[in-house]
Design a protein around this motif. Structure first.
Motif, PDB file in Angstrom:
ATOM      1  N   THR A 108     -28.319 -34.868   1.558  1.00 30.42           N
ATOM      2  CA  THR A 108     -29.860 -34.538   1.006  1.00 30.42           C
ATOM      3  C   THR A 108     -31.040 -35.229   1.716  1.00 30.42           C
ATOM      4  O   THR A 108     -30.587 -36.233   2.311  1.00 30.42           O
ATOM      5  CB  THR A 108     -29.996 -34.470  -0.634  1.00 30.42           C
ATOM      6  N   SER A 109     -32.080 -34.664   1.159  1.00 29.81           N
ATOM      7  CA  SER A 109     -33.196 -35.678   1.699  1.00 29.81           C
ATOM      8  C   SER A 109     -33.281 -37.188   1.181  1.00 29.81           C
ATOM      9  O   SER A 109     -32.780 -37.184  -0.049  1.00 29.81           O
ATOM     10  CB  SER A 109     -34.436 -35.107   1.231  1.00 29.81           C
ATOM     11  N   GLN A 142     -26.492 -26.720  -8.454  1.00 28.18           N
ATOM     12  CA  GLN A 142     -26.793 -26.659  -7.093  1.00 28.18           C
ATOM     13  C   GLN A 142     -25.763 -27.336  -6.343  1.00 28.18           C
ATOM     14  O   GLN A 142     -25.381 -26.814  -5.098  1.00 28.18           O
ATOM     15  CB  GLN A 142     -28.022 -27.286  -6.961  1.00 28.18           C
ATOM     16  N   SER A 143     -25.174 -28.452  -6.747  1.00 25.48           N
ATOM     17  CA  SER A 143     -23.997 -29.233  -5.982  1.00 25.48           C
ATOM     18  C   SER A 143     -22.962 -28.039  -5.732  1.00 25.48           C
ATOM     19  O   SER A 143     -22.192 -28.102  -5.003  1.00 25.48           O
ATOM     20  CB  SER A 143     -23.713 -30.234  -6.663  1.00 25.48           C
ATOM     21  N   ARG A 168     -37.563 -27.575  -6.008  1.00 26.91           N
ATOM     22  CA  ARG A 168     -36.493 -28.669  -6.244  1.00 26.91           C
ATOM     23  C   ARG A 168     -35.547 -28.588  -4.959  1.00 26.91           C
ATOM     24  O   ARG A 168     -35.412 -29.632  -4.382  1.00 26.91           O
ATOM     25  CB  ARG A 168     -35.774 -28.636  -7.477  1.00 26.91           C
ATOM     26  N   ALA A 169     -35.158 -27.508  -4.646  1.00 24.53           N
ATOM     27  CA  ALA A 169     -34.116 -27.510  -3.597  1.00 24.53           C
ATOM     28  C   ALA A 169     -34.905 -27.876  -2.361  1.00 24.53           C
ATOM     29  O   ALA A 169     -34.115 -28.372  -1.474  1.00 24.53           O
ATOM     30  CB  ALA A 169     -33.548 -25.995  -3.631  1.00 24.53           C
ATOM     31  N   SER A 221     -33.055 -36.998  -3.590  1.00 25.29           N
ATOM     32  CA  SER A 221     -31.586 -36.720  -3.405  1.00 25.29           C
ATOM     33  C   SER A 221     -30.882 -36.321  -4.643  1.00 25.29           C
ATOM     34  O   SER A 221     -29.999 -35.822  -4.786  1.00 25.29           O
ATOM     35  CB  SER A 221     -30.681 -37.983  -2.999  1.00 25.29           C
ATOM     36  N   SER A 222     -31.525 -36.160  -5.827  1.00 27.10           N
ATOM     37  CA  SER A 222     -30.929 -35.912  -7.171  1.00 27.10           C
ATOM     38  C   SER A 222     -30.723 -34.225  -7.073  1.00 27.10           C
ATOM     39  O   SER A 222     -31.821 -33.454  -7.559  1.00 27.10           O
ATOM     40  CB  SER A 222     -31.527 -36.434  -8.300  1.00 27.10           C
ATOM     41  N   LEU A 223     -29.600 -33.698  -6.925  1.00 28.32           N
ATOM     42  CA  LEU A 223     -29.277 -32.387  -6.696  1.00 28.32           C
ATOM     43  C   LEU A 223     -28.807 -32.142  -8.314  1.00 28.32           C
ATOM     44  O   LEU A 223     -27.967 -32.836  -8.866  1.00 28.32           O
ATOM     45  CB  LEU A 223     -27.935 -31.947  -5.892  1.00 28.32           C
ATOM     46  N   ASN A 271     -34.973 -31.236  -2.006  1.00 28.64           N
ATOM     47  CA  ASN A 271     -33.655 -32.080  -1.820  1.00 28.64           C
ATOM     48  C   ASN A 271     -33.188 -31.953  -0.392  1.00 28.64           C
ATOM     49  O   ASN A 271     -32.638 -32.857   0.065  1.00 28.64           O
ATOM     50  CB  ASN A 271     -32.472 -31.041  -2.517  1.00 28.64           C
ATOM     51  N   TYR A 290     -29.849 -26.202   2.202  1.00 27.82           N
ATOM     52  CA  TYR A 290     -28.685 -27.093   2.838  1.00 27.82           C
ATOM     53  C   TYR A 290     -28.362 -26.950   4.252  1.00 27.82           C
ATOM     54  O   TYR A 290     -28.314 -28.205   4.726  1.00 27.82           O
ATOM     55  CB  TYR A 290     -27.678 -26.647   1.663  1.00 27.82           C
TER      56      TYR A 290
END
Lengths: 242, 242
Positions: free
Chosen positions: B133-134, B144-145, A21-22, B138-140, A25, A151
């Motif tokens: 994000t990509s 993680q955020s 997932r990361a 984009s859903s972090l 992202n 990131y």
């Protein structure tokens, strides 16, 4: 060039899913696994990767570190513990900036959850990446480490700019002067200053902090409208008195 | 000054636990929760926070956003979706660098997992933080955020650049809330909005540009005094009518 992510002997399927997932992202896609403890495919990894299952499905599995890195040209080993090696040590931002401008095949390498990479694996790498953490609580979960490094990759490879709305044009000084004469008239009429000699400094302070917000023409007009509303209600009452 | 982390209506205990870990990893300690969905204390949060349980134990719970932010001076709202507001939008590095050199009480605010912060909550904040994000994924995850923003905090706070200090401390959010309830009452009474359905957006815009000037406690009090002067003159007249 986009780096490959290599997880060496990962233990928990859910961590592998979170890593996928990361990666998605932050715009990375190639995942390699060295001898995952619970075998492969891994149902938990698939579940947790939701939205990034294409990365899990395309992941390649290798039996050892040498095989997983054979076609790579530059290896960056992440490690929390300091290693007694004459090896370049980089912050995530430095490493990813270097990778972004490199024409070589680069890999970002992460060790197993409990123990991290073996010394020989770090020794076989070209540089060490250390994520700065609190000296009192430095143990980062593997997925969190991947989040930070990926990131920084996106940040340093694409130089992302926020899509900020074009700011509205600022109010002109003549519009501010209009507001200030309106307000000055109102405040004089309600005897706001009470003591005449205090007026210059009070009035200057008031103008200073009102201006500080950098209002647009529309915002300034809204503010004047609000003042007028408060005032005209008053005028209506005064007219009623007559 | 170290920021406070505020989670607004968090849903999963394990995410709250993971947030606590990330805070400890990057040297933050004060956690506030607004109306956690599954109540508090939360067993799953305690389990997942392992090593950072002191943060979970010290977390304070509030019933709403206003209560949780009342003693804060600068609010940074993280949001993935662009909002149609005239609000400063910052990258995590910019925001945390600003916080690191600020002498004000700052909060980093994260919304619920599924929906993010409400528009009014973003409107009540001083700036927006968006994590790059990509564009395709984009859903972090909330934890993680928090990892990304807290990582930038540690990175930018340990090597803070010199800036000019704010001359006066900013007004706290409870003082702003006081101003806004006073003003709302006045404007309702003079029928400022004319059309009822326009009130929410007009009121939000008005609050947004009033807040933008970053007024000190003294300045905010002066502004309230000015409004009261305009208003009490009105009251005198109304009394005269009777």
């Amino acid at each position: 060039m986009k780096p490959v992510i290599i997880l060496v002997r990962p233990q928990l399927g859910e961590n592998i899913g979170a890593v996928a997932r990361a990666m998605a992202n932050f715009d990375l896609s190639e995942l390699r696994l060295v001898a995952p403890r619970d075998g492969w495919p891994n149902q938990r990894a698939i579940e947790v990767s939701s939205g990034a299952s294409h990365i899990i499905e395309a992941a390649k599995v290798y039996s050892d570190f040498a095989a997983a890195t054979a076609d790579m040209e530059l290896l960056y080993a992440t490690t929390a513990r300091p290693r007694d090696m004459e090896k370049r040590a980089l912050m995530p931002a430095e490493a990813t900036a270097e990778i972004a401008t490199s024409s070589n095949c680069c890999a970002l390498i992460f060790g197993p959850e409990r123990t991290g990479l073996e010394n020989e694996e770090v020794a076989a790498s070209d540089a060490i990446i250390t994520i700065p953490t609190s000296s009192e609580f430095s143990s980062l979960n593997i997925a969190q480490s991947v989040v930070v490094v990926c990131y920084e990759w996106l940040k340093n490879s694409t130089n992302p700019k926020l899509t900020v709305k074009e700011p509205a044009p600022l109010a002109s000084k003549s519009e501010w002067q209009g507001l200030f004469s309106q307000l000055e008239e109102y405040l004089d009429e309600v005897n706001y200053y009470r003591v005449e000699h205090k007026k210059p400094i009070m009035w200057q302070n008031l103008q200073t902090f009102l201006m500080r917000g950098g209002w647009s023409e529309q915002e300034l007009r809204t503010f004047r409208g609000m003042l007028r509303s408060l005032w005209e209600r008053d005028r209506k009452n005064r007219e009623a008195i007559k």
